[in-house]
Design an enzyme around this catalytic site. Structure first.
Site, PDB file in Angstrom:
ATOM      1  CG  HIS A  97      -2.130  -0.917   0.976  1.00 36.17           C
ATOM      2  ND1 HIS A  97      -3.383  -0.649   1.482  1.00 36.17           N
ATOM      3  CD2 HIS A  97      -2.244  -2.086   0.291  1.00 36.17           C
ATOM      4  CE1 HIS A  97      -4.217  -1.618   1.127  1.00 36.17           C
ATOM      5  NE2 HIS A  97      -3.535  -2.504   0.405  1.00 36.17           N
ATOM      6  CG  HIS A 265      -4.990 -11.521  -2.920  1.00 33.91           C
ATOM      7  ND1 HIS A 265      -6.055 -11.142  -3.713  1.00 33.91           N
ATOM      8  CD2 HIS A 265      -4.546 -10.377  -2.336  1.00 33.91           C
ATOM      9  CE1 HIS A 265      -6.238  -9.831  -3.613  1.00 33.91           C
ATOM     10  NE2 HIS A 265      -5.331  -9.350  -2.790  1.00 33.91           N
TER      11      HIS A 265
END
Length: 723
Positions: A97, A265
């Site tokens: 992020h 993920h």
């Protein structure tokens, strides 16, 4: 504290220190805001002017830092317990992020400055709980101090997290310098509320490529796409289209996008096991006793499984602390259906999954839960192009791991610049095309011979100066791309850009290429050195004997070294320094000038003196006369400022953003001007600089300052000598 003043008048002055104080931009919001040129100076930096982080970090014990980070991953803390006893997923999300705010359109964002520590990023809805990740890193930052920036540590933590879960790293470079306050130049969007519908930043939300430039994230406060679906409405095909555009705007192709999605993920989990409405305010809005923490969770109760971040709840894979092929095994091995998380968010869950394929509870190993997929994950299965890529990955696990490791490296290093800026023992030696490689240039040639040949070439001052400027002006300090090194102005796409005047450029380059062949100097060096010749000639004509500083050694890039599509983003749509813009825009010309000046690393005084010099040197695009406030064009004089500030003239708009400068007595038009020209007389701050250069005693200062600013622009990308 005394309660004497309780209930009475405020005992301190209102005004400068009040949160209610209205600054100049509140009163006059349309005024030109020069703040983006006045960021990150030594007054806000506690390290002082002499501190050089890029030298200091070379003293760091790199192996010791990594050893400490490996230990941290499994050292679960009671105040913020780790999922499955491993902080890897949290650290990866923090790094991702940070780096993932990068956008290729203007090169801004990214993880290169440690800006995640500050507003707005520290309080974005998509960054819930990353305050905890950074606080977990504090003991390591404290230990290594000045030798390790927050920016480097935040990115390194994610890379080490992957290593600790079984993924060999492609490499890592140190060298990211911290900033000390939020950036003022990054446009995150115009919305007034977090997670406002995507419609506010799209011309048509059904057409992802209509997203407002330079944005990449689909909603205010998100890093990429909405994990529930477009505007929180699940539809993997539509979400896949948004994913494709969003990642492309972050410089990723389809294969890199699929690799990053799957690899990102493969580990960790989403958190939504509770009521998101019960969370406290974000860090910037939290009370002082929270000490920089936000989103306090009264239901956490020391259990990792009770955390709430995105609202989606669950892990993607059977073994969330191990980098394996589990993401593909589950995504393609089961059918999935829509469900709601405990927090009320849409998520996809498997139908009739085997118990042994379910991941363990993050806190209680006696329990298992269904894994989840976001709408973006389902796009990897349902979008035909992404599915084909994923099937290729499934057939060749080693290829997938290599693709992901390389994509992760690109994600976390895209804004660090060329390989010449890399620092540390794990910096990869391989040249990658997205690094915009430039070969080393020769320094074994006679500078004076080159200058003599340029001077005798018949080229005008305007041609010499304009070509050097056009070559160097592509530099972006945001991601360290562009600039004169490499002479990519010779190559597609730059040679055909309208702003580079292709016909003039072709003529000039033929001369320079011949000089390069005769002297052994690179074309890149000849371009810059010719600019010096033009300036020195113009200064001499004005009565000043000067020598423009010059650094040899630029190389000439080739087409094979150049990712042409990625360079399209560097094309100038306007250049106030050459009084040109491609077409009319909603943004004012003077605001476009500020944007370019900021990307080039210029201060407001440097921008001012460059404008004045470029005008009198006759460098306007297409030879227009806007702003050429002199009868001595081609001489490096301060005439632009002298005549701009002379009250013998009035200024009359004549349409299309142009003006006539008229003699007040005769009403005869003396000169013409653009908004960019006149802003240096109308804006009070810029006028103060213009007046300095208009003074009778500052003609020589103007020449010296122009040359200093010019040299800075020419050397912005000389990382080979800066590193």
């Amino acid at each position: 504290m005394s309660e004497t003043n309780s209930g009475g008048k405020c005992p301190v002055m209102h005004g400068a220190n009040s949160t209610e104080n209205r600054d100049v931009m509140n009163w006059w919001p349309e005024a030109l805001n020069l703040d983006i040129l006045h960021q990150h100076d030594h007054k806000t930096n506690p390290m002082g002017e002499d501190f050089d982080y890029r030298e200091e970090v070379k003293k760091l014990d790199f192996e010791a830092v990594k050893k400490d980070l490996h230990a941290l991953m499994t050292d679960s803390q009671d105040w913020w317990p780790a999922d499955w006893g491993h902080y890897g997923g949290l650290m990866i999300r923090m790094s991702w992020h940070a780096a993932g705010t990068y956008r290729i359109q203007d090169g801004r964002g990214g993880g290169g400055t440690g800006n995640q520590r500050f507003a707005p990023l520290n309080s974005w809805p998509d960054n819930v709980s990353l305050d905890k990740a950074r606080r977990l890193l504090w003991p390591i930052k404290k230990k290594y101090g000045n030798k390790l920036s927050w920016a480097d540590l935040i990115i390194l933590a994610g890379t080490v997290a992957y290593e600790s879960m079984g993924l060999p790293s492609y490499g890592f470079s140190f060298g990211r310098e911290d900033i000390w306050h939020p950036e003022k130049d990054i446009y995150w969007g115009n919305e007034k509320e977090w997670l406002a519908p995507s419609d506010e930043r799209y011309g048509d939300v059904e057409k992802p490529d209509t997203m407002e430039n330079p944005l990449a994230a689909v909603q205010m406060g998100l890093i990429y796409v909405n994990p529930e679906g477009v505007n929180s409405q699940p539809d993997p095909i539509k979400t896949g289209e948004q994913v494709r555009v969003t990642f492309a705007r972050m410089a990723m192709d389809d294969e890199e996008t699929a690799a990053l999605t799957a690899g990102g993920h493969t580990v960790g989990k989403c958190h939504g096991n509770g009521d998101a409405g019960a969370l406290g305010p974000e860090p910037e809005a939290a009370d002082v006793e929270e000490q920089g923490f936000g989103w306090s969770n009264p239901n956490m109760k020391g259990k990792a499984a009770n955390a709430v971040t995105s609202g989606i709840e669950g892990a993607w894979t059977t073994h969330p602390t191990k980098f394996d092929m589990g993401y593909f095994d589950l995504l393609f091995g089961y059918e999935w259906e829509l469900k709601k998380s405990p927090a009320g968010a849409w998520q996809w869950e498997p139908i009739n999954m085997k118990e042994e394929d379910k991941p363990l509870d993050a806190s209680d190993p006696s329990k298992r839960h269904n894994p989840i997929m976001t709408d973006a994950d389902m796009a990897m299965k349902m979008d035909p192009k992404y599915r084909a890529i994923c099937e290729k990955f499934m057939a060749d696990p080693e290829y997938f791991k290599d693709c992901f490791a390389r994509a992760w490296f690109k994600l976390t290093h895209r804004d660090l610049g060329p390989k010449a800026r890399y620092i540390g023992p794990e910096a990869p030696a391989e040249d990658l095309i997205w690094q915009d490689p430039v070969p080393a240039g020769s320094t074994d040639y006679c500078e004076e011979v080159v200058k003599e040949k340029v001077a005798d070439s018949g080229l005008s001052i305007s041609e010499m100066v304009s070509t050097a400027w056009d070559s160097a002006r592509t530099f972006r300090g945001s991601d360290m791309r562009g600039g004169a090194n490499g002479a990519r102005i010779r190559l597609a796409p730059q040679k055909d850009w309208e702003g580079n005047e292709p016909a003039r450029l072709s003529k000039v380059l033929k001369v320079y290429e011949q000089i390069s062949a005769e002297t052994g100097a690179s074309v890149a060096d000849v371009i810059v050195l010719a600019g010096s010749v033009g300036i020195e000639k113009a200064a001499k004509a004005a009565g000043y004997e000067v020598r423009v500083p010059f650094l040899k050694g630029r190389g000439d890039a080739t087409d094979e070294m150049t990712d042409a599509p990625s360079f399209e983003y560097l094309e100038p749509v306007a250049d106030g320094f050459r009084n040109w813009q491609k077409k009319d825009y909603i943004v004012k010309p003077e605001e476009l000038l500020l944007d370019r000046a900021q990307l080039m690393g210029l201060t407001a005084p440097e921008m001012t003196v460059l404008i004045g010099g470029m005008r009198v040197l006759g460098t306007n695009h297409g030879g227009t006369k806007y702003g050429v406030f002199t009868d001595r064009e081609g001489q490096l004089t301060n005439d632009f400022f002298v005549n701009l500030t002379d009250m013998a003239y009035s200024w009359k708009p004549v349409g299309n953003g142009t003006y006539e400068i008229r003699d007040r007595k005769t009403d005869q038009t003396k000169w013409t001007a653009s908004r960019v020209d006149l802003v240096f007389g109308s804006n009070s701050i810029l006028r103060s600089y213009a007046e300095v250069y208009a003074q009778d005693d500052n003609g020589e200062k103007f020449v010296k300052d122009f040359i200093a600013a010019w040299t800075k622009v020419m050397n912005n990308d000389r990382f080979d000598v800066q590193a």
